[in-house]
Design a protein around this motif. Structure first.
Motif, PDB file in Angstrom:
ATOM      1  N   UNK A  39       0.287  -1.531  -0.128  1.00  0.00           N
ATOM      2  CA  UNK A  39       0.041  -0.123   0.003  1.00  0.00           C
ATOM      3  C   UNK A  39       0.875   1.389   0.232  1.00  0.00           C
ATOM      4  N   UNK A  40       2.434   1.143   0.084  1.00  0.00           N
ATOM      5  CA  UNK A  40       3.052   2.104   0.306  1.00  0.00           C
ATOM      6  C   UNK A  40       3.144   3.407  -0.687  1.00  0.00           C
ATOM      7  N   UNK A  41       2.621   4.531  -1.233  1.00  0.00           N
ATOM      8  CA  UNK A  41       3.333   5.108  -2.138  1.00  0.00           C
ATOM      9  C   UNK A  41       4.459   5.899  -2.187  1.00  0.00           C
ATOM     10  N   UNK A  42       4.431   6.409  -0.822  1.00  0.00           N
ATOM     11  CA  UNK A  42       5.419   7.512  -0.845  1.00  0.00           C
ATOM     12  C   UNK A  42       6.057   7.165   0.473  1.00  0.00           C
ATOM     13  N   UNK A  43       7.247   6.735   0.254  1.00  0.00           N
ATOM     14  CA  UNK A  43       8.372   6.698   1.709  1.00  0.00           C
ATOM     15  C   UNK A  43       9.028   7.578   1.542  1.00  0.00           C
ATOM     16  N   UNK A  44       9.164   7.950   2.882  1.00  0.00           N
ATOM     17  CA  UNK A  44      10.879   9.472   3.262  1.00  0.00           C
ATOM     18  C   UNK A  44      11.984   8.771   4.185  1.00  0.00           C
ATOM     19  N   UNK A  69      15.293   9.971  -0.278  1.00  0.00           N
ATOM     20  CA  UNK A  69      15.929  10.410   0.021  1.00  0.00           C
ATOM     21  C   UNK A  69      16.758  11.452   1.120  1.00  0.00           C
ATOM     22  N   UNK A  70      16.408  11.633   2.167  1.00  0.00           N
ATOM     23  CA  UNK A  70      17.731  13.229   2.546  1.00  0.00           C
ATOM     24  C   UNK A  70      18.316  12.724   3.465  1.00  0.00           C
ATOM     25  N   UNK A  71      19.828  13.314   2.439  1.00  0.00           N
ATOM     26  CA  UNK A  71      20.546  13.009   3.561  1.00  0.00           C
ATOM     27  C   UNK A  71      21.440  14.333   3.426  1.00  0.00           C
ATOM     28  N   UNK A  72      22.493  14.363   4.530  1.00  0.00           N
ATOM     29  CA  UNK A  72      22.570  15.918   5.296  1.00  0.00           C
ATOM     30  C   UNK A  72      24.299  15.714   4.418  1.00  0.00           C
ATOM     31  N   UNK A  73      24.820  14.596   5.030  1.00  0.00           N
ATOM     32  CA  UNK A  73      26.142  14.379   4.723  1.00  0.00           C
ATOM     33  C   UNK A  73      26.721  14.439   3.263  1.00  0.00           C
ATOM     34  N   UNK A  74      27.087  15.600   1.985  1.00  0.00           N
ATOM     35  CA  UNK A  74      28.057  15.538   1.280  1.00  0.00           C
ATOM     36  C   UNK A  74      28.073  14.223   0.539  1.00  0.00           C
ATOM     37  N   UNK A  75      29.228  13.806   1.375  1.00  0.00           N
ATOM     38  CA  UNK A  75      30.064  11.961   0.505  1.00  0.00           C
ATOM     39  C   UNK A  75      29.159  11.186   0.699  1.00  0.00           C
ATOM     40  N   UNK A 101       9.452  19.244   4.140  1.00  0.00           N
ATOM     41  CA  UNK A 101       8.414  19.425   3.859  1.00  0.00           C
ATOM     42  C   UNK A 101       8.375  20.377   2.564  1.00  0.00           C
ATOM     43  N   UNK A 102       9.618  20.773   2.755  1.00  0.00           N
ATOM     44  CA  UNK A 102       9.570  21.724   1.367  1.00  0.00           C
ATOM     45  C   UNK A 102      10.306  21.116   0.085  1.00  0.00           C
ATOM     46  N   UNK A 103      10.889  19.995   0.890  1.00  0.00           N
ATOM     47  CA  UNK A 103      11.111  18.484  -0.476  1.00  0.00           C
ATOM     48  C   UNK A 103      10.161  18.265  -0.773  1.00  0.00           C
ATOM     49  N   UNK A 104       8.536  17.766   0.482  1.00  0.00           N
ATOM     50  CA  UNK A 104       7.597  17.138  -0.255  1.00  0.00           C
ATOM     51  C   UNK A 104       7.160  18.281  -1.235  1.00  0.00           C
ATOM     52  N   UNK A 105       7.160  19.372  -1.214  1.00  0.00           N
ATOM     53  CA  UNK A 105       6.570  20.719  -1.847  1.00  0.00           C
ATOM     54  C   UNK A 105       7.847  20.334  -3.542  1.00  0.00           C
ATOM     55  N   UNK A 106       8.641  20.404  -3.451  1.00  0.00           N
ATOM     56  CA  UNK A 106       9.181  20.561  -4.754  1.00  0.00           C
ATOM     57  C   UNK A 106       9.135  19.429  -5.930  1.00  0.00           C
ATOM     58  N   UNK A 112       3.285  11.745   3.112  1.00  0.00           N
ATOM     59  CA  UNK A 112       4.461  10.655   3.405  1.00  0.00           C
ATOM     60  C   UNK A 112       3.513   9.429   4.378  1.00  0.00           C
ATOM     61  N   UNK A 113       3.942   8.184   3.744  1.00  0.00           N
ATOM     62  CA  UNK A 113       3.124   6.743   4.099  1.00  0.00           C
ATOM     63  C   UNK A 113       4.130   6.124   4.929  1.00  0.00           C
ATOM     64  N   UNK A 114       5.317   6.317   4.928  1.00  0.00           N
ATOM     65  CA  UNK A 114       6.215   5.326   5.587  1.00  0.00           C
ATOM     66  C   UNK A 114       7.422   6.923   5.995  1.00  0.00           C
ATOM     67  N   UNK A 115       8.171   7.091   7.109  1.00  0.00           N
ATOM     68  CA  UNK A 115       9.578   7.502   7.130  1.00  0.00           C
ATOM     69  C   UNK A 115      10.323   6.641   7.738  1.00  0.00           C
ATOM     70  N   UNK A 116      11.465   6.123   7.289  1.00  0.00           N
ATOM     71  CA  UNK A 116      12.193   5.065   7.986  1.00  0.00           C
ATOM     72  C   UNK A 116      13.471   6.129   8.192  1.00  0.00           C
ATOM     73  N   UNK A 117      13.943   6.264   9.251  1.00  0.00           N
ATOM     74  CA  UNK A 117      14.500   7.466  10.392  1.00  0.00           C
ATOM     75  C   UNK A 117      16.506   6.576  10.504  1.00  0.00           C
ATOM     76  N   UNK A 118      17.358   7.316  10.218  1.00  0.00           N
ATOM     77  CA  UNK A 118      18.794   6.734  10.468  1.00  0.00           C
ATOM     78  C   UNK A 118      18.820   7.901  10.782  1.00  0.00           C
ATOM     79  N   UNK A 119      18.715   8.939  11.785  1.00  0.00           N
ATOM     80  CA  UNK A 119      19.100   9.878  12.554  1.00  0.00           C
ATOM     81  C   UNK A 119      19.547   9.722  13.695  1.00  0.00           C
ATOM     82  N   UNK A 120      20.385  10.043  15.083  1.00  0.00           N
ATOM     83  CA  UNK A 120      20.696   9.698  15.768  1.00  0.00           C
ATOM     84  C   UNK A 120      20.244  11.050  17.040  1.00  0.00           C
ATOM     85  N   UNK A 121      18.743  10.315  17.515  1.00  0.00           N
ATOM     86  CA  UNK A 121      18.549  11.615  18.055  1.00  0.00           C
ATOM     87  C   UNK A 121      19.221  11.966  19.585  1.00  0.00           C
TER      88      UNK A 121
END
Length: 190
Positions: A39-44, A69-75, A101-106, A112-121
């Motif tokens: 059922x997933x249409x949009x995954x971030x 995919x949203x990645x802050x590290x340039x490498x 939100x800005x990237x979704x608009x672009x 978003x159906x699912x956000x998968x996060x590897x961020x170190x909160x």
């Protein structure tokens, strides 16, 4: 090669990388267990790093499912662009999850159906974590889930401020072992 790049980037940016090694395939599978790929249409994905979770998403998704995919590290971003250049419906942004939100608009993504996060909160500034979680909650569909992992349950109470339900599973086959948090605002059992 990927492990060396990951370690090198950790040494340069320990607060934003959060681990000295990429996540294991076992942890990636545990994260994917919470996604209904039919059922997933949009995954971030926040902080895909070297693409361990991304590989599993691509392996399981339907061809028309859009993955951002949203990645802050340039490498890491360069690595992801090379690795997934021939994949359809994959968009890669070198930026911060604070601006989701800005990237979704672009890219014309309505929700978003699912956000998968590897961020170190645990190591991100609280204001950054707040912004990311506020926007994530707002952008998720009614049945959407925010799936993240942490090495401790220290941030559980913090994340509970944003999501009504959190299901936690432990994955021992990772270095170090990790907790997977599957978060939603559904009032029904997962």
């Amino acid at each position: 090669m990927k492990s060396f790049l990951f370690l090198f980037q950790y040494l340069l940016n320990p607060r934003t990388i959060g681990a000295i090694l990429p996540s294991s395939k076992n942890l990636a599978q545990r994260m994917m267990d919470h996604i209904d790929f039919e059922t997933a249409e949009y995954i971030v994905e926040y902080g895909p790093g070297t693409g361990v979770f991304t590989d599993k998403i691509i392996e399981n998704r339907r061809p028309h499912t859009v993955v951002l995919l949203i990645e802050s590290n340039q490498e890491f971003c360069r690595l992801l662009e090379e690795r997934y250049e021939n994949e359809e419906n994959i968009f890669i942004v070198n930026g911060s999850a604070e601006d989701t939100d800005k990237y979704l608009n672009e890219y014309g993504i309505p929700y978003i159906d699912y956000v998968v996060s590897g961020l170190p909160f645990a190591s991100l500034p609280k204001s950054v974590s707040n912004t990311i979680l506020i926007k994530t909650k707002r952008l998720l569909s009614d049945h959407g889930k925010f799936i993240t992992f942490q090495y401790t349950q220290f941030k559980k109470r913090f994340i509970q401020q944003y999501f009504e339900r959190i299901e936690i599973k432990r994955e021992f086959r990772n270095i170090p072992p990790a907790y997977v948090f599957s978060c939603s605002n559904q009032s029904t059992v997962f």
